[in-house]
Write a protein that holds these residues in place. Structure first.
Motif, PDB file in Angstrom:
ATOM      1  N   TYR A 175       0.801  -1.233   0.000  1.00 13.09           N
ATOM      2  CA  TYR A 175       0.000   0.000   0.000  1.00 13.09           C
ATOM      3  C   TYR A 175       0.824   1.268   0.000  1.00 13.09           C
ATOM      4  O   TYR A 175       0.362   2.306  -0.440  1.00 13.09           O
ATOM      5  N   PRO A 235      -2.990  -2.172  -3.857  1.00 10.83           N
ATOM      6  CA  PRO A 235      -2.687  -3.605  -3.911  1.00 10.83           C
ATOM      7  C   PRO A 235      -3.629  -4.351  -4.866  1.00 10.83           C
ATOM      8  O   PRO A 235      -4.747  -3.922  -5.110  1.00 10.83           O
ATOM      9  N   ASN A 264      -0.603  -7.345  -2.297  1.00 10.68           N
ATOM     10  CA  ASN A 264      -1.673  -7.246  -1.313  1.00 10.68           C
ATOM     11  C   ASN A 264      -1.197  -7.910  -0.011  1.00 10.68           C
ATOM     12  O   ASN A 264      -0.061  -8.378   0.056  1.00 10.68           O
TER      13      ASN A 264
END
Lengths: 698, 698
Positions: free
Chosen positions: B206, B211, B219
């Motif tokens: 992030y 993501p 992610n």
């Protein structure tokens, strides 16, 4: 009691300090040494506890009790205390609420308070407030969300370039990068309905180190308070240029350009509730903060934030507290030393880490005075009121006593939040450098008594040659501005840092925080007190003032080059270096060639008849005042100095040679040419004055 | 079908490309133009889907099916295909588990899998594996936790200096900063019981952007797989220097220095469960990652992590797939182009973003061959096996066919993961720069056909003068190393980047990811294919090879200066620049003075009798091979080139002039003097060879 004085002087005759004598006349060193017998960590710790015993926001009952405590301390040392009452237009919070509204879900209330923490009972004090910004607008607004990074001019420009419309939106910006008031001004200019300012963990929080109370950094709830005015003058908003006495003529508050929109500060836990729900394009890479979400510029249509603020503005009474010790030889000439006394909470760091040193320095002078040993010049120790609301106490002081100060003030030293760690630094007018360096050579380094402050300081500057060592630039944001930018009294600010954390303007700015993070040994405060004593001694004792105006030349050349770098990037100025800048630099250089030999002779002069010394000192002080008298236009008439002003668009930083900087900020080459004339006038007049001083030497 | 060829050549006579002719003889440009009629986004997209249709880890059934698909594609274009079987010692995961154990609480199982994401059904494929590192040790260990930042040598040194003992501990380190295998090696050397490697959101996640599947970045679950061997040779661990044929003599696996400890990669959500529970001193500021916790160096006595890993190592069969198109004029001289075919999952980016360009380039040559228009030299299109386990396929190829390649290989171009965005770049031996620049001048820029690749590339290098433009440094980590570092066949690697995200070695490296992040227009792949075609044409068509050995001189001077900067910081070498380095730089300069005039004349020569050209080319190729023949000792005998090797302690970066770098890494000035002799020999021999070439000119 002169005998003590003479016996120490006799000792000095055998000293091996010959090399240091040029920089620091013998008497000043011995007076400093005598003064520095007094300061003690136990005393500093006890004053600290006493003044940080309750929250004391300007104009509150806690403020009044703090004023009484300070006056009582000064009086207990046997000093004469003057109290200057001020009636200023201040701002207070009444109520506030922030809600996140997403789709049809129930609104979520965001916390704007700082819960008490274990091990620091102060943090549960009932007089602590929720988070607020001084002079925020009152009202209830709701809107979609825009993230504006640090809320700098360039950040709002980036948003505009990306087609992000702030009109009617709630802007959320993080602390840092500029003075918070400019975040508000730019948000208003962009049409925002409200502004949230929060502390990002990348700037203070887990990304920097352990959060309070485990470490010194912002915890999820820590809130930075602070005023948000951006008027073109400091001090009481209703009485620019004149003292805020009870019956002063006042501006109509409606006519004063104070903030209009609601502005709410918060901690990062609450900000995360907003930022994590945003749904627009990812923000530019450098805008990413430390929260575990990708920062976006827009929240999207489904996400709204409601701000409800009720603040009051009213005229309230507070006081500057000033202790004086009259000089034995030149009582009319005054050295001032000060720090504000008001705080957003307990103020253990801001301002008391500086104010306790002012008071301990006063105690040092008082102790010698008890023995009959007085400084040669008068010294004033000031505890300024309402600095946090807008540098109000010191501004009203210079507005009320400007005539006397212009005539007689030798220098001002500011200690706001000074003792925050072991690493000393100083900013100030270049002419004060020799006195500050001489002081630093005589004081042991905090927590490392085998070294002097000078050694550590010079090491941090990577410049150990005192002849060229310069002080940092004084920006805005504290009580020196009235002295150096309005009256052209040369000023210095001391600051010792190097601790791991900040409680800045939060309810966690307590003695417990200070002792955990800065230390409970009070060594930094002891060092700052000793530096203060020594610096004052350097300024009060020599017959010839240790001011070195020749150092303005090198500084001017440096700042002219910085301004040339700006003009080279501006199409309005073209590729060539403006002739105006060359004129300023060359006139400065010419002044240097005249001044340096005289300054060297002044420093070498040990015996001089008092009348000649007085005439020389008048020349030296007049050179300083010429920064206010040479007709500099800076775009903000309250800031009169042509040498230094606060940055017009960031607030904290400095605008050096502000008349030139202002013309450049307007992209106006013609104006720059005009403005250069005043600098040529300054250096011509300064050359006359220094030559006049030279002719007065025996 | 020669008529086509001639008609296009006739057109060329009227061309205005006079200036470009020096760099790119006419015929090569027109051959490139003809080749570049074929590549098409639709074709690239369809090959991409076909080869990324299932996970295909080396040695698995998916791998074998992928090999058949590649061979079938080449054959469908009418190309001759050779398949080189390899029996290599590979590593596979059987089972794994990670638990956090804190005090008396129930152990917490941490996820090491990547859940399927919405909109990308590939991510639910049953053949996808949990996260693992190739050649990790097997076993169950439990211990306290130490955080080691990127797990670089200096990070472990920092821990040791701080008194942090890794012995018996589970070390957790983040990806980035070096080749992951060195994290393991240093952890083992520090006595760690096990190692966790995770992807920090500051490096991919992030903090960098949205993501997957909202954006292209890691992610919370994304896991980077990857091999962790750090042997002193690439390729099959059991058959250094010799081909891994079925009945090859093999090392005993117990005698091979493969990792011993369990090593487990994970995503940042799982890593956060460990890091947030750590309780020691805060880590150095630069070690702070992007998770919302203050990173500590130690977890404390109360926190333990259990790693349980079962991995298998066994000899398995896989294949290189090589298509060839024989040259019409000089069929023995070979230009090779390649990319591996194995992947940790679907491999849509790694390797297929490069392999589809190799295959589309082969289709381009095949299309012209169908019309009877063949390249003048032979071209081989290689899909290498088992690169991910340790650059195995290409290494076994150079080990098996080293003699032929040393004799005949003109150049190798590597396309691993090449088409990842619109911004082209190339690394490689300096002598290839003119051919690469000529190619880039003839190919339109992806997504901006008004520009050439050259303009964008030169802009990114801030050097638009082709005479001095240099290629980047080839480090380790892909299939060029056998060619440039073992055989001294000049090599280049193409890479086009500029997309926002990475799915590197994760189960999210799918066609859906690629099309969302890199784009579904296949413009970058089209550009890379065209660049490949054009670069091959520059190398296959001219009678005189477009190799410019004079460029080794400037590069050598540059790298000598870099090495001098290292010796200047090493007490072993003293403050003076070692004489050895001056000898190398001076001999390089002397070579340049001889070589540049000859190279200029070679480039200006358009008509030359074939025998003379062949003799000149032999000289040019011999200069390249002299990097392997001048007796360079680099400390790793498999890496024979004296010009370039992978960095011995980071793996991915390059060690330029490795014989010198190795001596410097040993802090051995005497050895450095010896090593300089080989460089003097190289430049003396190269000078002889280039002068010999000059004498062969008409």
């Amino acid at each position: 009691m002169k005998p003590t004085f003479i016996s120490i002087l006799t000792l000095a005759a055998t000293s091996t300090l010959a090399a240091a004598q040029r920089l620091a006349p013998r008497e000043a060193d011995f007076f400093a040494e005598a003064l520095n017998q007094t300061p003690a960590p136990t005393s500093l710790a006890s004053i600290h506890e006493h003044l940080a015993s309750e929250p004391h926001i300007a104009g509150t009952p806690g403020d009044q009790r703090t004023i009484e405590r300070i006056a009582a301390l000064f009086e207990s040392y046997g000093l004469v205390v003057r109290r200057q009452p001020i009636w200023a237009y201040l701002s207070y919070p009444v109520g506030a609420g922030v809600q996140v509204v997403q789709g049809d879900a129930d609104p979520i209330d965001l916390s704007i308070t700082e819960p008490p923490v274990e091990g620091d009972p102060d943090t549960a004090h009932p007089d602590l407030t929720f988070g607020w910004n001084g002079y925020a607008g009152t009202g209830e607004v709701i809107g979609q969300v825009v993230y504006a990074n640090y809320g700098r001019l360039e950040d709002f420009q980036t948003l505009a370039d990306a087609g992000v419309d702030c009109r009617g939106k709630i802007v959320i910006a993080r602390y840092g990068g500029n003075y918070r008031g400019f975040k508000v001004r730019y948000a208003e200019q962009a049409g925002a309905a409200g502004l949230i300012i929060y502390t990002d963990p990348a700037d203070s929080g887990y990304m920097r180190g352990l959060p309070y109370p485990r470490g010194g950094w912002a915890n999820p709830h820590s809130i930075q308070r602070g005023s948000i005015t951006t008027l073109s003058y400091p001090g009481d908003p209703l009485t620019p240029f004149i003292p805020a006495v009870e019956d002063a003529p006042r501006l109509d508050p409606e006519q004063v350009d104070l903030p209009h929109i609601p502005v709410q500060p918060m901690g990062w836990q609450s900000a995360h509730e907003i930022l994590a729900r945003m749904d627009g394009d990812p923000a530019p890479r450098s805008w990413q903060g430390g929260l575990p979400t990708t920062y976006r510029t827009q929240g999207g249509a489904d996400l709204r934030v409601r701000l409800r603020l009720e603040h009051q503005r009213r005229i309230v009474r507070t006081e500057n507290v000033i202790a004086e010790i009259r000089g034995s030889t030149w009582p009319d000439e005054i050295v001032l030393i000060g720090c504000h006394h008001d705080a957003w909470g307990f103020g253990a760091a801001d301002p008391l880490a500086g104010l306790i040193c002012v008071i301990e320095s006063a105690r040092s002078f008082a102790a010698l005075a008890q023995e009959g040993w007085l400084p040669a010049r008068t010294v004033r120790f000031a505890a300024w009121a309402a600095e946090e609301h807008g540098i109000i106490g010191s501004t009203e002081y210079v507005e009320q006593f400007g005539e006397e100060l212009t005539e007689n003030a030798v220098a001002y030293i500011n200690l706001d939040m000074a003792a925050m760690g072991p690493h000393f630094g100083a900013a100030g007018e270049p002419s004060l450098a020799p006195a500050m360096i001489a002081a630093a050579r005589s004081v042991p380094q905090a927590r490392n008594p085998d070294k002097t402050v000078f050694e550590q300081w010079a090491g941090s500057l990577r410049a150990s040659d005192p002849a060229v060592m310069s002080l940092g630039e004084l920006g805005g944001g504290s009580d020196h501005v009235g002295f150096n930018a309005h009256l052209c009294v040369p000023s210095a600010g001391f600051h010792a840092g190097g601790s791991d954390g900040t409680s800045y303007h939060s309810n966690y700015d307590t003695v417990a925080w200070y002792r955990m993070v800065v230390g409970d040994d009070y060594e930094p405060a002891l060092m700052i007190t000793r530096m203060t004593n020594a610096a004052i001694a350097q300024l009060t004792q020599p017959a010839i003032l240790p001011l070195d105006p020749s150092r303005y030349a090198a500084a001017t050349k440096n700042y002219v080059d910085q301004i040339a770098a700006i003009t080279s990037r501006s199409p309005a100025f073209g590729a060539d270096r403006p002739n105006a800048l060359d004129r300023v630099a060359t006139s400065a250089e010419l002044f240097r060639l005249h001044a340096e030999p005289v300054v060297r002779r002044l420093a070498d002069t040990e015996d001089i008849d008092p009348d000649r010394a007085a005439a020389i000192n008048a020349c030296l002080m007049q050179i300083e005042r010429t920064w206010c008298d040479a007709g500099f236009e800076t775009g903000r008439s309250w800031y009169r100095s042509g040498f230094s002003a606060p940055d017009q668009s960031s607030g904290y930083a400095a605008w050096m040679l502000p008349a030139l900087r202002h013309a450049v900020s307007l992209d106006d080459p013609v104006l720059l040419e005009e403005r250069a004339d005043a600098y040529e006038r300054f250096f011509a007049r300064a050359t006359e004055l220094i030559e006049q001083a030279g002719r007065l030497l025996p």
